[in-house]
Enzyme design. Structure first.
Site, PDB file in Angstrom:
ATOM      1  N   GLN A 130      48.854 -60.878 -81.544  1.00 49.64           N
ATOM      2  CA  GLN A 130      49.226 -61.571 -82.690  1.00 49.64           C
ATOM      3  C   GLN A 130      48.030 -62.488 -82.831  1.00 49.64           C
ATOM      4  O   GLN A 130      47.566 -63.354 -82.129  1.00 49.64           O
ATOM      5  CB  GLN A 130      50.186 -62.654 -82.053  1.00 49.64           C
ATOM      6  CG  GLN A 130      51.501 -61.930 -81.556  1.00 49.64           C
ATOM      7  CD  GLN A 130      52.625 -61.328 -82.529  1.00 49.64           C
ATOM      8  OE1 GLN A 130      52.749 -62.064 -83.589  1.00 49.64           O
ATOM      9  NE2 GLN A 130      53.232 -60.158 -82.397  1.00 49.64           N
TER      10      GLN A 130
ATOM     11  N   SER B  83      59.404 -64.586 -89.597  1.00 47.14           N
ATOM     12  CA  SER B  83      59.171 -63.953 -90.911  1.00 47.14           C
ATOM     13  C   SER B  83      60.094 -64.926 -92.035  1.00 47.14           C
ATOM     14  O   SER B  83      60.021 -64.207 -93.251  1.00 47.14           O
ATOM     15  CB  SER B  83      59.357 -62.603 -90.948  1.00 47.14           C
ATOM     16  OG  SER B  83      58.406 -61.881 -90.395  1.00 47.14           O
TER      17      SER B  83
ATOM     18  N   ALA C 238      58.398 -69.747 -85.893  1.00 47.30           N
ATOM     19  CA  ALA C 238      57.931 -68.663 -85.258  1.00 47.30           C
ATOM     20  C   ALA C 238      56.784 -67.653 -86.210  1.00 47.30           C
ATOM     21  O   ALA C 238      56.447 -68.238 -87.069  1.00 47.30           O
ATOM     22  CB  ALA C 238      59.035 -67.862 -85.096  1.00 47.30           C
ATOM     23  N   HIS C 239      56.167 -66.798 -85.653  1.00 44.04           N
ATOM     24  CA  HIS C 239      55.314 -66.150 -86.256  1.00 44.04           C
ATOM     25  C   HIS C 239      55.568 -65.266 -87.662  1.00 44.04           C
ATOM     26  O   HIS C 239      56.773 -64.862 -88.205  1.00 44.04           O
ATOM     27  CB  HIS C 239      54.757 -64.990 -85.453  1.00 44.04           C
ATOM     28  CG  HIS C 239      55.736 -63.963 -85.135  1.00 44.04           C
ATOM     29  ND1 HIS C 239      56.957 -64.321 -84.898  1.00 44.04           N
ATOM     30  CD2 HIS C 239      55.560 -62.582 -84.720  1.00 44.04           C
ATOM     31  CE1 HIS C 239      57.707 -63.104 -84.446  1.00 44.04           C
ATOM     32  NE2 HIS C 239      56.817 -62.085 -84.322  1.00 44.04           N
ATOM     33  N   GLY C 240      54.767 -65.764 -88.812  1.00 42.90           N
ATOM     34  CA  GLY C 240      54.882 -65.155 -90.039  1.00 42.90           C
ATOM     35  C   GLY C 240      56.030 -65.900 -90.707  1.00 42.90           C
ATOM     36  O   GLY C 240      56.129 -65.633 -92.118  1.00 42.90           O
TER      37      GLY C 240
END
Lengths: 355, 355, 355
Positions: C199, C260, C240-242
């Site tokens: 990441q 996402s 969280a990521h994205g």
């Protein structure tokens, strides 16, 4: 890196020219010439046709027909998602502190520092602690006296490893993780005050565990708290004292496990879920998002809700929960209709008797 | 320590020889010769018979009969759990920074540092702050300007005490605790933007409070946030601005209390629970795990659920929730049976009329 | 400051003498002579009459009648709450580190440090990072290599900005915030182990964002995590990521947004709420406290519950949930009454047939 070499390193079949130079991995819609991209699902086939990437990782079933082929080269893989992860690793830009020990650090004289470590500024390493070879410690980490850190670990900034905590090899701790804080244990006294139960026993984090930012893992008064090999824990998770987490467990963000509970191997806990103290969650079980496990869970079971029970049953019950107002109205109407029926029946029978 | 001396210090009745040297406290199944162990419940009587420990703490009702006696010595206590806590404290291995102020720290010239403090490396203490006698400050703590820390406190690594925060005596703050961060207060403007309400008022943490790793306690714009004496707060708890937490309150991990709410004395909040803003939770009330308190709670009440209501009622309702699909089926069947009855009754009455 | 000047700076109409010296802003019941206070609601009219303050901010509708007037001067405002916020700012006591760079810091030689910054002790700034003008960095902050921090930011102690994270202008990060930690992404292998998906992609925090203590914001493998301008995030939140968070979004404490997911402009998430991965929450939507959003939410919708659905429907359903035991009893009684009716009807009809 030439695409040919990349195909080789990723053990993929190359379809197209291997001469193109790959400089980056990028999302299929963002990709430019020089980029490697990745399409795993049929539904992104349109993106595949449009991509500007120089190469794309795809599975064995995708883009097989000549009409569906992208203009760029293909790296074909049995497991495109894993190949994508490996490609990302090849191009990863990490910037750890330089090899060696930053002069602005505080390392106990009797700490054992392994070969080829990187230790950043304002790191404190306590008496008799040991740090394994090639381990990377980012700035402002505190490692307590007697702590043992294995080889090839990565410990990000502001991590607290309390005294005598044990870390295996290849453990990754993200920023702000706390390991070995006191478990939450008190004995209520006659005057209502809470007598602290000292919490000085062991915490062991086994090999290949990864723990997310600002997560906290407590130590118990006796015995140990243990996170077994290969387990992955997300941000802001709480693991209480005396908990045992099995191998390859996945615990998503903001979940919590209360004291002395056992989470067996391969369990998956979704985000914001919780497990009560002193229960066992069987191997391979799943806990749904935001669910509260208040009793033991069998091997392989999938539970959701508060309290949690079988996931499919919970979904069915939840669907009906939304309709409770209309169910209640139906119940009210039944009440009226039953009363009407009773009255009519009484009326229809009493004339009979009279007749 | 000789068992005889230990019995004396723990004020227990010694049954057996007091000559044995005790070196550690251990769990009943892990205990080895030289260990003191602990059995509080009848159900562990079997462990008691098997233990390798040199001595065991038990209550007045346990192991009274000669046949139930362990082979080891007994320390008999009216309150074995408290005795166990005190024994743990006697054998606790703590490794605070050495007495004095680490030379790699940044202490304001006008900060008042008490007698016999231990201040670790990379600690920052701001202008006009004061630190009480014998207080222990682990490495990488930041204490803001004007903050007041009482005597005999223990402040673990990476704690942030913001400006002018006040700590009583014997306060324990675990790693990563933040006290005095800005409350979450904004005024929505006509253009949709959020105007920040500055949050610079007081935060007071009274005597004997303990706060778990990575918990956060905000300061208000006016008035104060206060945690009263003897209260215990677990990891990752959020206390919003202007909240008042009473005496001897227990708040388990990942719980939250929203702005201006009052939690009275002796309340217990289980893990992952929450209380909305501007309400009062009465003295001695209990909030169940993962419950959401959305309105005031009376003294002594025990509430659970989302929204939370009487715990026993919630349990009953939850039991029926699981069976909602079968309840709905029964309701559907009633509908049919009522319709059938109505039809039959109509049919049975119309001939009558015709006749 | 003279009240006259204050009225001017706050653009309020002054009613009474402007000569009094104002030294502080205080709550209406705590206020003393020399204090400015604030009453926004009619229900505090009694406090207004009693206050010891020298001046009070009120709206246009309050204290208009001579009998309702307080003894002190009045600052009359169309928007008293915003005026109060601005007054607090004028009297705010902040104590940032002094201008300049503390000598006990670790600043990479090639880092670009703007004009008039304040950088505290034990701060680490990595290679090629840049810090905008007038930005304040409290002690023990770690800013990774290549990170970009805009002008007029305030970064409190123990913040981790990981490598290449981008911050806009006037961003406020409270203590212990982590930005740019690895997203939680793994590919399960045939042997059950989890292969890490690196990441290393971008995280962008736009202008005027404020993030609460110990919150964590992850970076994705590709693309970016983005928090858009003017958004406010409370303590212990997980992003969280994205994830993409829109403009002027408000996310209360201990909430989480999974990977996402897109949160559009002006969304409000109450405390301890969560949104599942890969969904969209439409502009202006609201998520109730402790609610779990498990599917997309339309623009302007207000959802609550677990899983979340229309808030009013959820409230209605929750009200009935409490009464499930009595509903079930009614259902049982209906069952009996229907059976009785069926029996009686059968009995009343069979004689007919016989006749």
């Amino acid at each position: 890196m030439k695409l040919r070499e990349l195909a080789d390193r990723l053990q993929c079949r190359l379809e197209g020219s291997g001469d193109v130079e790959i400089v980056r991995v990028a999302a299929v819609r963002d990709a430019q010439p020089g980029d490697l991209t990745f399409v795993a699902h049929e539904k992104y086939a349109a993106d595949l046709a449009e991509t500007q990437a120089s190469a794309v990782i795809v599975g064995t079933a995708l883009a097989e027909q000549p009409t569906a082929r992208p203009r760029c080269a293909i790296l074909r893989s049995d497991d495109p998602y894993s190949t994508f992860a490996r490609a990302l690793k090849l191009f990863a830009q990490t910037t750890p502190p330089p090899r060696g020990v930053d002069k602005l650090s505080s390392i106990a004289l009797d700490a054992a520092i392994g070969q080829s470590v990187s230790i950043g500024a304002f790191v404190t390493i306590g008496a008799a602690a040991s740090i394994g070879a090639r381990t990377i410690i980012y700035p402002n980490v505190v490692i307590g006296p007697g702590a043992v850190v294995g080889a090839d670990c990565v410990i990000h900034s502001h991590v607290s490893l309390r005294e005598r905590v044990i870390l295996g090899q290849r453990v990754i701790l993200h920023d702000g993780v706390v390991i070995g804080s006191d478990g939450f244990g008190f004995v209520r006294q006659a005057d209502g005050s809470h007598l602290k139960i000292p919490q000085h026993a062991a915490v062991v984090i086994e090999d290949d565990v990864e723990i997310g930012a600002n997560a906290a893992i407590d130590r118990p008064p006796l015995g140990e708290t243990r996170i077994k090999a290969g387990t992955k824990i997300d941000n802001l998770v709480h693991i209480a004292h005396g908990v045992s987490i099995g191998r390859r467990v996945v615990i998503a963000a903001q979940s919590g496990v209360a004291g002395s509970t056992v989470i067996e191997d391969d369990v998956m806990m979704a985000g914001q879920s919780g497990v009560i103290d002193h229960v066992r969650v069987g191997a391979g079980a799943k806990v749904g998002a935001k669910s509260a496990v208040l009793s033991a869970v069998d091997r392989g079971e999938f539970v959701s809700g508060h309290p949690a029970f079988d996931h499919r049953d919970w979904r069915r019950a939840s669907t009906i929960f939304r309709r409770l107002p209309s169910l209640k109205k139906r119940l009210d109407r039944h009440e009226q209709r039953i009363a009407d029926l009773e009255e009519k029946l009484a009326a229809s029978r009493s004339p009979e008797r009279r007749s």
